[in-house]
Design a protein around this motif. Structure first.
Motif, short mmCIF file in Angstrom:
data_model
loop_
_atom_site.label_atom_id
_atom_site.label_comp_id
_atom_site.label_asym_id
_atom_site.label_seq_id
_atom_site.Cartn_x
_atom_site.Cartn_y
_atom_site.Cartn_z
N LEU A 75 -7.86 11.95 -2.47
CA LEU A 75 -7.66 10.95 -1.42
C LEU A 75 -8.55 11.30 -0.23
CD1 LEU A 75 -3.76 10.69 -1.44
CD2 LEU A 75 -5.38 9.05 -2.39
N ASP A 76 -9.05 10.27 0.43
CA ASP A 76 -9.84 10.42 1.65
C ASP A 76 -8.99 9.85 2.77
OD1 ASP A 76 -13.12 9.12 2.65
OD2 ASP A 76 -11.77 10.51 3.62
N GLY A 77 -8.68 10.66 3.76
CA GLY A 77 -7.82 10.17 4.84
C GLY A 77 -7.93 10.99 6.10
N THR A 116 -3.94 7.38 4.73
CA THR A 116 -5.04 7.01 3.83
C THR A 116 -4.88 5.57 3.38
OG1 THR A 116 -6.28 7.62 1.85
CG2 THR A 116 -3.90 7.81 1.72
N ARG A 119 -8.13 5.29 -2.18
CA ARG A 119 -7.94 6.23 -3.27
C ARG A 119 -9.32 6.47 -3.85
NH1 ARG A 119 -3.64 5.39 -8.17
NH2 ARG A 119 -3.94 7.41 -9.13
N SER A 122 -9.19 9.43 -9.43
CA SER A 122 -7.98 9.88 -10.09
C SER A 122 -8.25 9.99 -11.58
CB SER A 122 -6.86 8.86 -9.84
OG SER A 122 -5.72 9.18 -10.58
N VAL A 136 -2.96 2.88 -3.47
CA VAL A 136 -2.31 3.90 -2.67
C VAL A 136 -0.86 3.54 -2.44
CG1 VAL A 136 -2.25 5.00 -0.39
CG2 VAL A 136 -4.42 4.73 -1.58
#
Length: 147
Positions: A75-77, A116, A119, A122, A136
């Motif tokens: 995840l990028d957040g 976030t 996504r 995965s 997400v």
């Protein structure tokens, strides 16, 4: 997946705006940009935009991710701390370069949150950015706490 090869999605300056529809907007949070990775062996790693590990400083987020995300995920957040009804960057900074006991006290006083909307990858999904808001939401629907 090797975390050192990855970087969060960051804003970039441009000479002129792109054509309508060729860009997206994101809220500016007063926090730390952070990749959250759960490896296929269950290891959790939080990494700053410069590649520094944030896992110990934000072990509350790492523990929630370990508990609530059963599969490999990236995840990028943004890591943020709410205090007295607003975001508090100073409390984020107090978590850095501290001993575990100090971090635990800070967690008890001011738990961190992971925000976030993307996504980034995965298991079973191709690498790259995915329009992730619904994914997400689906991912977090079964979480014990909102991560």
């Amino acid at each position: 997946m090797v975390m050192s090869d990855l970087a969060p999605i960051l804003a970039e300056p441009v000479a002129e705006l792109p054509v309508a529809g060729a860009y997206a907007f994101e809220t500016k949070w007063d926090g730390f940009r952070c990749l959250l990775h759960r490896a296929d062996d269950g290891t959790i790693r939080l990494q700053s935009r410069r590649g520094t590990s944030l896992t110990t400083a934000f072990s509350d987020i790492a523990e929630a991710a370990e508990r609530d995300f059963p599969e490999e995920i990236l995840l990028d957040g943004e890591v943020v701390i709410w205090h007295d009804g607003r975001l508090d960057f100073g409390r984020l900074q107090r978590r850095l370069n501290r001993k575990a006991a100090t971090v635990r006290r800070e967690i008890a006083q001011s738990p961190a949150h992971y925000v976030t909307g993307v996504r980034a990858g995965s298991s079973g999904l191709s690498a790259g950015v995915i329009d992730g808001s619904q994914q997400v939401e689906d991912l977090c629907s079964g979480c014990h706490t909102v991560v």
